[in-house]
Design an enzyme around this catalytic site. Structure first.
Site, PDB file in Angstrom:
ATOM      1  N   HIS A 115       0.825  -1.222   0.000  1.00 48.62           N
ATOM      2  CA  HIS A 115       0.000   0.000   0.000  1.00 48.62           C
ATOM      3  C   HIS A 115       0.853   1.264   0.000  1.00 48.62           C
ATOM      4  CE1 HIS A 115       0.951  -0.496   4.304  1.00 48.62           C
ATOM      5  NE2 HIS A 115       0.820   0.815   4.368  1.00 48.62           N
ATOM      6  N   HIS A 179       4.944   8.956  13.166  1.00 52.04           N
ATOM      7  CA  HIS A 179       3.932   7.946  13.467  1.00 52.04           C
ATOM      8  C   HIS A 179       4.606   6.662  13.889  1.00 52.04           C
ATOM      9  CE1 HIS A 179       4.877   6.876   9.337  1.00 52.04           C
ATOM     10  NE2 HIS A 179       3.874   6.055   9.153  1.00 52.04           N
TER      11      HIS A 179
HETATM   12  O1  LIG Z   1       1.870  -6.195  10.481  1.00 49.55           O
HETATM   13  C1  LIG Z   1       2.322  -5.800   9.426  1.00 49.55           C
HETATM   14  O2  LIG Z   1       3.400  -6.183   8.977  1.00 49.55           O
HETATM   15  C2  LIG Z   1       1.559  -4.846   8.612  1.00 49.55           C
HETATM   16  C3  LIG Z   1       1.380  -3.540   9.305  1.00 49.55           C
HETATM   17  C4  LIG Z   1       1.344  -2.460   8.298  1.00 49.55           C
HETATM   18  O3  LIG Z   1       1.505  -2.670   7.119  1.00 49.55           O
HETATM   19  C5  LIG Z   1       1.156  -1.136   8.785  1.00 49.55           C
HETATM   20  C6  LIG Z   1       1.326  -0.100   7.957  1.00 49.55           C
HETATM   21  C7  LIG Z   1       1.242   1.239   8.408  1.00 49.55           C
HETATM   22  C8  LIG Z   1       1.617   2.258   7.587  1.00 49.55           C
HETATM   23  O4  LIG Z   1       1.935   2.054   6.331  1.00 49.55           O
HETATM   24  C9  LIG Z   1       1.804   3.634   7.998  1.00 49.55           C
HETATM   25  O5  LIG Z   1       1.140   4.069   8.952  1.00 49.55           O
HETATM   26  O6  LIG Z   1       2.653   4.298   7.405  1.00 49.55           O
HETATM   27 FE   LIG Z   2       3.748   3.150   6.009  1.00 46.00          FE
END
Ligand SMILES: O=C(O)CCC(=O)/C=C/C=C(\O)C(=O)O
Ligand SMILES: [Fe+2]
Length: 314
Positions: A115, A179
């Site tokens: 993502h 964050h």
């Molecule tokens: O548990 C995992 O490996 C997935 C967690 C995850 O992909 C969290 C993503 C958060 C972000 O991309 C963000 O806040 O930048």
């Molecule tokens: Fe991220």
């Protein structure tokens, strides 16, 4: 030679959890302005500086930087899945040039992106297929990190590659700002999670759903003030953006990894993508800032920032 920059936070929670209507509306206005700017610039190619969240890059081999000559989006958090439109010859030429500039960048002929890479493409271009994209992975999640000076050097090398070329290049940085979402850390992960971030490619849907559910649960607790993750740091974010705005990149490149984590959370290292992008833009010519937006959004676990820049000598 023409280059334009867009740097923007991402969040897997965007559009998936409730935020106050005003916040949602503000973001939509910003995204619409970005689309207008990008459409007016009409890029031939996007150089996408992106982190990864243990979907494409794992601790069995974790490069600080990697250029993809082909890439597949894995479709986490309901982001688009499928092939990115990567101009492979151009991407390989870029990698050769960057190596020739003393940056030991890795190359992938089958990069997996998540993502982090896909969300800005969906926001700006409505998907992953329409625009040619060269993905440049910048590790922003998995310690240890490259010194920030090297991030700047990577960005400058990429800018110099395009300086004498005809393509209209959008440098697009995804991630940040302060964050601390629940992305696993090697130092604290229990053994099954360590295995997942060591070589957990091609996660099962059930394993993916479990990890995604943890992010949603943490975001809900964070919005209610009961989560144990590190808080957002709006003053750190504003200072970071002010350094980007004023072109004081040497100050950004003097940030220490340890201080970034302690001031702004484990995922603050995603701002490395911004530093690479601003260094690329600055290596072409002095720049001026266009759009600028910042808002701490707890529901998204994000100090959510957006900036655009383009040559001031146009
Ligand atoms: O548990 C995992 O490996 C997935 C967690 C995850 O992909 C969290 C993503 C958060 C972000 O991309 C963000 O806040 O930048
Ligand atoms: Fe991220």
């Amino acid at each position: 030679m023409p280059m334009h920059l867009v740097a923007m936070s991402h969040s897997p929670l965007l559009d998936k959890v409730d935020v106050p209507e005003l916040v949602r509306a503000e973001l939509e206005v910003v995204f619409e302005s970005l689309r207008k700017v990008v459409s007016a610039f009409a890029p031939d190619v996007v150089v996408l500086f992106t982190p990864d969240h243990y979907n494409g890059f794992f601790y069995d081999i974790m490069p600080p930087f990697c250029i993809g000559t082909a890439a597949e989006a894995i479709g986490d958090f309901e982001s688009a899945a499928g092939s990115l439109n990567v101009p492979d010859d151009l991407a390989e030429e870029l990698a050769r040039f960057v190596l020739s500039r003393d940056v030991d960048v890795a190359l992938s002929r089958a990069m997996h992106v998540d993502h982090g890479a896909v969300q800005p493409l969906e926001i700006l271009f409505g998907g992953i297929e329409s625009i040619p994209v060269i993905p440049v992975f910048v590790n922003g999640v998995a310690e240890p990190f490259a010194p920030m000076t090297r991030v700047g050097t990577l960005g400058r090398a990429i800018g110099e590659f395009f300086a004498d070329r005809p393509e209209r290049v959008l440098v697009l940085a995804s991630g940040g700002l302060s964050h601390d979402p629940p992305v696993p850390q090697w130092a604290t992960a229990p053994s099954p999670l360590r295995k997942a971030i060591l070589d957990g490619r091609n996660r099962t849907p059930a394993a993916r759903a479990e990890r995604e559910a943890r992010v949603f649960a943490t975001a809900r607790d964070f919005a209610q003030g009961t989560a144990t993750i590190q808080d957002l740091n709006p003053s750190w974010d504003r200072e970071f953006m002010s350094l980007c705005r004023s072109g004081r990149l040497e100050e950004l490149e003097s940030y220490s990894s340890e201080q970034m984590t302690s001031d702004a959370g484990h995922s603050s290292h995603e701002v490395r993508t911004w530093v690479a992008a601003f260094a690329a833009q600055a290596s072409i010519s002095p720049y001026e800032i266009g759009i600028e937006f910042y808002k701490p959004i707890r529901e998204y676990i994000a100090g959510f920032g957006v900036m655009t820049a383009t040559s001031s000598s146009r």
